[in-house]
Design a protein around this motif. Structure first.
Motif, mmCIF file in Angstrom:
data_model
loop_
_atom_site.group_PDB
_atom_site.id
_atom_site.type_symbol
_atom_site.label_atom_id
_atom_site.label_comp_id
_atom_site.label_asym_id
_atom_site.label_seq_id
_atom_site.Cartn_x
_atom_site.Cartn_y
_atom_site.Cartn_z
ATOM 1 N N LEU A 184 -1.003 11.144 3.201
ATOM 2 C CA LEU A 184 -1.592 9.917 3.738
ATOM 3 C C LEU A 184 -2.889 10.213 4.484
ATOM 4 O O LEU A 184 -3.901 9.507 4.334
ATOM 5 C CB LEU A 184 -0.581 9.267 4.697
ATOM 6 C CG LEU A 184 -1.006 7.990 5.415
ATOM 7 C CD1 LEU A 184 -1.051 6.819 4.451
ATOM 8 C CD2 LEU A 184 -0.052 7.680 6.576
ATOM 9 N N LEU A 200 -2.017 4.159 11.175
ATOM 10 C CA LEU A 200 -2.125 5.580 10.819
ATOM 11 C C LEU A 200 -1.657 6.446 11.987
ATOM 12 O O LEU A 200 -0.915 7.422 11.787
ATOM 13 C CB LEU A 200 -3.573 5.919 10.444
ATOM 14 C CG LEU A 200 -3.827 7.390 10.097
ATOM 15 C CD1 LEU A 200 -3.108 7.801 8.811
ATOM 16 C CD2 LEU A 200 -5.327 7.682 9.972
ATOM 17 N N ASP A 250 -5.707 11.653 2.094
ATOM 18 C CA ASP A 250 -6.310 10.554 1.331
ATOM 19 C C ASP A 250 -7.312 9.783 2.199
ATOM 20 O O ASP A 250 -8.387 9.409 1.745
ATOM 21 C CB ASP A 250 -5.225 9.581 0.841
ATOM 22 C CG ASP A 250 -4.386 10.193 -0.282
ATOM 23 O OD1 ASP A 250 -4.791 11.244 -0.824
ATOM 24 O OD2 ASP A 250 -3.328 9.626 -0.604
ATOM 25 N N ARG A 251 -6.912 9.563 3.445
ATOM 26 C CA ARG A 251 -7.789 8.798 4.340
ATOM 27 C C ARG A 251 -9.079 9.559 4.652
ATOM 28 O O ARG A 251 -10.163 8.972 4.718
ATOM 29 C CB ARG A 251 -7.026 8.465 5.634
ATOM 30 C CG ARG A 251 -7.760 7.538 6.554
ATOM 31 C CD ARG A 251 -7.998 6.179 5.850
ATOM 32 N NE ARG A 251 -8.595 5.251 6.774
ATOM 33 C CZ ARG A 251 -7.898 4.418 7.568
ATOM 34 N NH1 ARG A 251 -6.583 4.384 7.507
ATOM 35 N NH2 ARG A 251 -8.521 3.623 8.401
#
Lengths: 192, 192
Positions: free
Chosen positions: B3, B34, B6-7
């Protein structure tokens, strides 16, 4: 908010005539579970506003602002404090006078993170003379964003900040309102 | 952590040879959802440690540290930065050199908030040369507290911070590890 008032009674330290030290749960050591509860309470109180962004000032505003952001599921932006700025390109800036420290700081946020499409909720730990909130409101004006409201953890009703915001018909919600310090004890004002 | 990687790929900005700007989700604008996910991941990775307190440095460490505190349900303490301190009574202090800014700052925490009974998890946004973490470890030593581990959001494996901590056999968990920047793109290292 009773949970917060109880905590202030239990752990707050009254210093002199007008200072409340809450560094054991709010602005040096932080109680995360309490922050979560404050964030949810802010969300409840501003549920009708179409908030797109939460704005605060470093450092002690970050914890309650982040908790509110978790409840609203919107981004949190914190303004940075600087002694003075030479590079102001791409920044919104405002000057904030601190009555406690008797100094002026510039606060700034990157222009990338606030626009005319934003509905902003300001969150801060304390409302006393209101200088930090006024600085954030100035920045919101520069961005032509909309101010939806101001959420404060602890308000001191005997200082002028709240009155300044009320005069401008801004929606203010303070989770604890302190009317006075008497014999080292906190006297709370009714919620308003 | 996929996660987060990807960010970083999506929103991180590579500047020059060794700078990654993540001010749109981590250290100026913050993505609260997040942060919550990062906090839960830190909790999962240090689940076996008897953490009693989370320690970080203002300002950009506060958000991931608070999120971790919410997952662990333990207090978060952030060290304050000062140019230099005159009053050091009741404070633990350490000097932290910034390679980026080429200046030294003192960081401090109140002695009230760290004791020999504490098992401390350090959380910070970046691990590069490791100076901030070293300063926090020095403070933990002054308090005779126990260091249980170090949780980092973004580690740059090509700078010396991680190696310094590994040599001291400290349990380090970095949620994203950057091995290099190539042609303006981030190259991730395997988790370790």
């Amino acid at each position: 908010m009773k949970l917060l008032e109880d905590r202030i009674r239990e752990d707050g330290q009254v210093l002199g005539a007008d200072v409340l030290k809450v560094d054991n749960f709010l602005n040096h050591q932080i109680d995360p579970d309490l922050m979560m509860a404050l964030g949810e309470e802010f969300h409840r109180r501003f549920a009708d506003a179409p908030i797109t962004k939460i704005l605060t000032v470093e450092s002690s505003g970050i914890a309650p602002a982040l908790a509110a952001g978790m409840a609203f599921h919107v981004p949190v932006v914190f303004a940075r404090k600087h002694k003075s700025l030479t590079l102001k390109d791409n920044l919104y800036t405002a000057t904030v006078y601190s009555f406690t420290k008797k100094t002026s700081n510039e606060i700034s946020i990157s222009k990338k993170f606030l626009s005319a499409d934003d509905n902003v909720l300001i969150i801060d730990d304390f409302l006393a003379n209101g200088q930090a909130v006024e600085g954030l409101i100035e920045i919101i004006g520069q961005a032509q964003a909309t101010l939806s409201g101001v959420g404060i953890v602890i308000e001191k009703t005997f200082q002028k900040g709240r009155q300044l915001l009320d005069e401008r018909q801004i929606h203010v919600e303070s989770l604890a309102r302190i009317a006075a310090f008497e014999n080292g004890q906190v006297v709370f004002a009714p919620e308003a």
